[in-house]
Design a protein around this motif. Structure first.
Motif, PDB file in Angstrom:
ATOM      1  N   ARG A  81       0.787  -1.171  -0.076  1.00  0.00           N
ATOM      2  CA  ARG A  81       0.151  -0.093  -0.023  1.00  0.00           C
ATOM      3  C   ARG A  81       0.676   1.330  -0.034  1.00  0.00           C
ATOM      4  N   THR A  82       2.101   1.295   0.080  1.00  0.00           N
ATOM      5  CA  THR A  82       2.900   2.675   0.003  1.00  0.00           C
ATOM      6  C   THR A  82       2.839   3.097  -1.454  1.00  0.00           C
ATOM      7  N   LEU A  83       2.773   2.544  -2.444  1.00  0.00           N
ATOM      8  CA  LEU A  83       2.621   2.963  -3.786  1.00  0.00           C
ATOM      9  C   LEU A  83       1.234   3.109  -4.100  1.00  0.00           C
ATOM     10  N   THR A 118       1.243   7.027  -4.637  1.00  0.00           N
ATOM     11  CA  THR A 118       2.548   8.008  -4.824  1.00  0.00           C
ATOM     12  C   THR A 118       2.961   8.102  -6.253  1.00  0.00           C
ATOM     13  N   ASP A 119       2.464   6.737  -6.986  1.00  0.00           N
ATOM     14  CA  ASP A 119       3.093   6.565  -7.978  1.00  0.00           C
ATOM     15  C   ASP A 119       2.071   6.361  -9.301  1.00  0.00           C
ATOM     16  N   LEU A 120       1.829   7.317 -10.051  1.00  0.00           N
ATOM     17  CA  LEU A 120       0.641   7.448 -10.960  1.00  0.00           C
ATOM     18  C   LEU A 120       0.748   6.025 -12.098  1.00  0.00           C
ATOM     19  N   THR A 121       1.833   5.850 -12.522  1.00  0.00           N
ATOM     20  CA  THR A 121       1.972   4.635 -13.251  1.00  0.00           C
ATOM     21  C   THR A 121       1.294   3.282 -12.717  1.00  0.00           C
ATOM     22  N   LYS A 122       1.886   3.158 -11.366  1.00  0.00           N
ATOM     23  CA  LYS A 122       1.386   1.779 -10.596  1.00  0.00           C
ATOM     24  C   LYS A 122      -0.094   1.838 -10.552  1.00  0.00           C
ATOM     25  N   ALA A 123      -0.602   2.845 -10.204  1.00  0.00           N
ATOM     26  CA  ALA A 123      -2.013   3.229 -10.065  1.00  0.00           C
ATOM     27  C   ALA A 123      -2.809   2.853 -11.164  1.00  0.00           C
ATOM     28  N   LYS A 124      -2.166   3.279 -12.381  1.00  0.00           N
ATOM     29  CA  LYS A 124      -3.136   2.808 -13.706  1.00  0.00           C
ATOM     30  C   LYS A 124      -3.000   1.299 -13.760  1.00  0.00           C
ATOM     31  N   ILE A 125      -1.973   0.724 -13.748  1.00  0.00           N
ATOM     32  CA  ILE A 125      -1.811  -0.662 -13.637  1.00  0.00           C
ATOM     33  C   ILE A 125      -3.043  -1.293 -12.719  1.00  0.00           C
ATOM     34  N   VAL A 126      -2.827  -0.889 -11.656  1.00  0.00           N
ATOM     35  CA  VAL A 126      -3.862  -1.669 -10.439  1.00  0.00           C
ATOM     36  C   VAL A 126      -5.158  -1.489 -10.922  1.00  0.00           C
ATOM     37  N   LEU A 127      -5.437  -0.168 -11.399  1.00  0.00           N
ATOM     38  CA  LEU A 127      -6.991  -0.057 -11.877  1.00  0.00           C
ATOM     39  C   LEU A 127      -7.136  -0.779 -12.993  1.00  0.00           C
ATOM     40  N   ASP A 128      -6.392  -0.946 -13.917  1.00  0.00           N
ATOM     41  CA  ASP A 128      -6.797  -1.706 -14.927  1.00  0.00           C
ATOM     42  C   ASP A 128      -6.840  -3.414 -14.735  1.00  0.00           C
ATOM     43  N   MET A 129      -6.114  -3.800 -13.683  1.00  0.00           N
ATOM     44  CA  MET A 129      -5.965  -5.028 -13.325  1.00  0.00           C
ATOM     45  C   MET A 129      -7.488  -5.265 -12.765  1.00  0.00           C
ATOM     46  N   MET A 130      -7.940  -4.428 -11.565  1.00  0.00           N
ATOM     47  CA  MET A 130      -9.136  -4.897 -10.978  1.00  0.00           C
ATOM     48  C   MET A 130     -10.334  -4.779 -11.990  1.00  0.00           C
TER      49      MET A 130
END
Length: 593
Positions: free
Chosen positions: A159-161, A263-275
């Motif tokens: 959850r840090t990123l 805190t990391d937008l690229t990772k946020a986009k990846i996570v949202l896409d996965m969900m």
């Protein structure tokens, strides 16, 4: 490098039902191997509890057979039953890879998430999406929650990123506001609690929570805590700690609002896409995701999820050469399509155009595509060939020398110890009466424990701790270690270097300086260095705060200082909780190669 592979637990019968056929355990193990996975364990909830907590605790637990499958750490699309089944079905050519589409809501404006500038200092990014008209069953709901947890532990780096929040959209009303406030000003009823708490009270409450206490440190010391409100002031979540109870999802939830703060937008986009890609198959219109609008503090607006498809071009010759096969361009395109990478041969007949779907964020380079082609071809089907270059392996000279010295030191009556390469600051500084600044130590930036703060700069402290742990053993204690220490070195590209050293201690009722001196003479004899100045070795009195005044000598070999020997200072002995005198030898063995 050891990589921890995430393990996905799936119910066997549920998996076989989704795959449309049953397998024996051996057949499914083989299928996993072909697809680049590993069937780690066949177990049940009852077995797991029985093994960890005993048979009495396991009574009443489920007997349903579970397959535990090891998934590569970068394949976020295989972390749940839905993604796993989809991947295997496409691989077995039972279905085509689905097309994921972002759609605008038909009769309303998209949901909006407005980010305020206060978030910039604590958690500046957020993305959002809506799963419209979704149908949950108990199994789907469990999988949905489990995927969030798997992503939190993996790509979200605990959850840090990124932190994921999922909400029942029908219980809240947009537009939503993502802001940051002082902890005393945030008050809401958190998930599965009976009353309201302020953010400060929640921090105290969750300090004893076995699950949530691990995430408190992320925002605990910040002056402002991130929080998401709906248009009526209802708290959706306080990321990355807990969601509000008001908007929690249930089996009856039809519309899910998903937000990811980061805190990391690229990772946020990846996570949202996965969900959304994993669970949009349960929507009324499968594989569609309703877009949400995110408004930034500077007025920019972005639509999410991105669900971006991109195309890469590479040659069949590149794949054939790298994998060691000779397949036609058409066949390689078919192999890649089996791995959810839709591919077609271009007009020149040599190049392949590969479409990378939003579920495959692990594909970064042509090598990743080549690896998938090798997997689809079957690692066991790649013909074995003799390497073009013929080499004979040889032991690294430094390791060979270390091994020979170890044998002879053991023959001299000393016992080998193997101690940790990491230690506390005081082990290499205060306890040895040194200043930490002069030790040239490499510090760990976020040490888990006080015991592991720096890389050791000397083997002596590890040996003295070993002596302290074995005080009850009969005297004398003779210990040695030949291992690497780590020293800062500006001339190296990484700013540090390893240095192979030999350290020995003698612990008895008398200091035994002559024993350690004798050991040094024996080591020099083994290294074929004769006593004397110039090309030989000699010792010279010196002062060193770790050693007793007047009982310390510097060792010179072939004109260079290689280490020290002497009787340890009584304060050093006390600080390691020892009571008897002790003498030590510490030399660098690299000059003798």
């Amino acid at each position: 490098m050891v990589v921890n592979m995430p393990t996905v637990s799936v119910k066997r019968d549920l998996l076989f039902h989704a795959l449309g056929r049953t397998y024996t355990d051996e057949e499914f193990d083989e299928l996993c191997f072909e697809f680049g996975l590993e069937l780690d364990e066949i177990t049940s909830e009852k077995d797991i509890i029985s093994r960890e907590q005993g048979n009495t605790k396991a009574e009443g637990a489920s007997d349903v057979i579970l397959y535990k499958i090891d998934v590569p750490a970068n394949r976020y699309d295989l972390l749940c039953l839905e993604g796993l089944v989809r991947g295997l079905q496409v691989f077995k050519q039972k279905m085509e890879a689905p097309r994921y589409r972002r759609v605008s809501p038909a009769s309303r404006t998209p949901q909006r998430l407005v980010i305020t500038e206060e978030t910039a200092a604590v958690r500046p990014h957020a993305v959002a999406a809506v799963l419209r008209n979704i149908t949950f069953t108990q199994e789907r709901y469990d999988s949905f929650i489990e995927l969030q947890e798997k992503l939190h532990q993996n790509v979200c780096r605990k959850r840090t990123l990124v932190a994921i929040g999922t909400h029942d959209l029908d219980t809240i009303s947009g537009p939503f506001t993502y802001t940051a406030k002082p902890p005393g000003d945030i008050r809401f009823k958190p998930l599965n609690q009976a009353k309201e708490y302020t953010a400060q009270e929640l921090m105290s409450l969750y300090k004893t929570d076995s699950h949530l206490r691990h995430y408190l440190h992320i925002i605990e010391d910040e002056p402002l805590y991130p929080v998401i409100y709906d248009s009526n002031g209802i708290v959706l979540s306080m990321p990355p700690i807990i969601n509000g109870d008001h908007s929690k999802i249930s089996l009856n939830t039809k519309n899910v609002f998903i937000e990811c703060t980061a805190t990391d937008l690229t990772k946020a986009k990846i996570v949202l896409d996965m969900m959304v890609t994993m669970f949009c198959e349960y929507c009324e219109e499968p594989f569609t995701v309703e877009e949400a609008e995110v408004v930034y503090p500077d007025g920019r607006t972005c639509q999410y999820p991105e669900l971006a498809y991109r195309k890469e071009t590479l040659s069949a010759d590149f794949i054939n050469r790298k994998v060691g096969i000779s397949e036609s361009t058409e066949h390689i395109a078919q192999l890649l399509t089996k791995m959810c990478l839709l591919s077609e041969v271009m007009s020149d007949g040599e190049q392949i155009e590969v479409e990378i779907p939003p579920t495959r964020s692990d594909v970064i380079h042509a090598c990743d595509i080549m690896e998938d082609a090798a997997m689809a071809y079957g690692f066991n089907n790649i013909p074995r060939t003799t390497p073009r270059t013929y080499t004979v392996a040889n032991q690294l000279p430094l390791n060979k020398l270390s091994e020979l010295l170890r044998q002879d030191l053991a023959a001299a009556g000393f016992t080998e110890a193997l101690t940790f390469a990491l230690c506390s600051q005081e082990d290499i500084a205060d306890k040895l009466l040194k200043n930490i600044s002069e030790t040239r130590a490499c510090h760990i930036s976020n040490p888990k424990t006080a015991e592991f703060q720096v890389a050791r700069t000397t083997l002596l402290s590890g040996l003295l701790k070993t002596v302290a742990a074995n005080r009850k053993m009969p005297l004398p204690l003779r210990l040695f270690e030949i291992s690497d220490v780590v020293l800062k070195d500006e001339t190296k590209d990484v700013g540090a270097r390893n240095n192979r050293r030999l350290c020995a201690v003698y612990y008895n009722k008398s200091p035994g300086f002559e024993v350690i001196h004798g050991l040094m003479d024996r080591v020099m004899q083994l290294l074929e260095v004769k006593p004397g100045q110039g090309d030989g070795y000699h010792i010279q009195a010196t002062d060193d705060s770790t050693f007793f005044p007047g009982r310390c000598a510097e060792i010179f070999a072939r004109g260079k200082s290689i280490g020290r020997l002497g009787v340890l200072h009584p304060d050093v002995i006390n600080r390691f909780e020892l009571t008897m005198p002790c003498s030590a030898l510490d030399i660098d063995i690299e000059p003798f190669l």
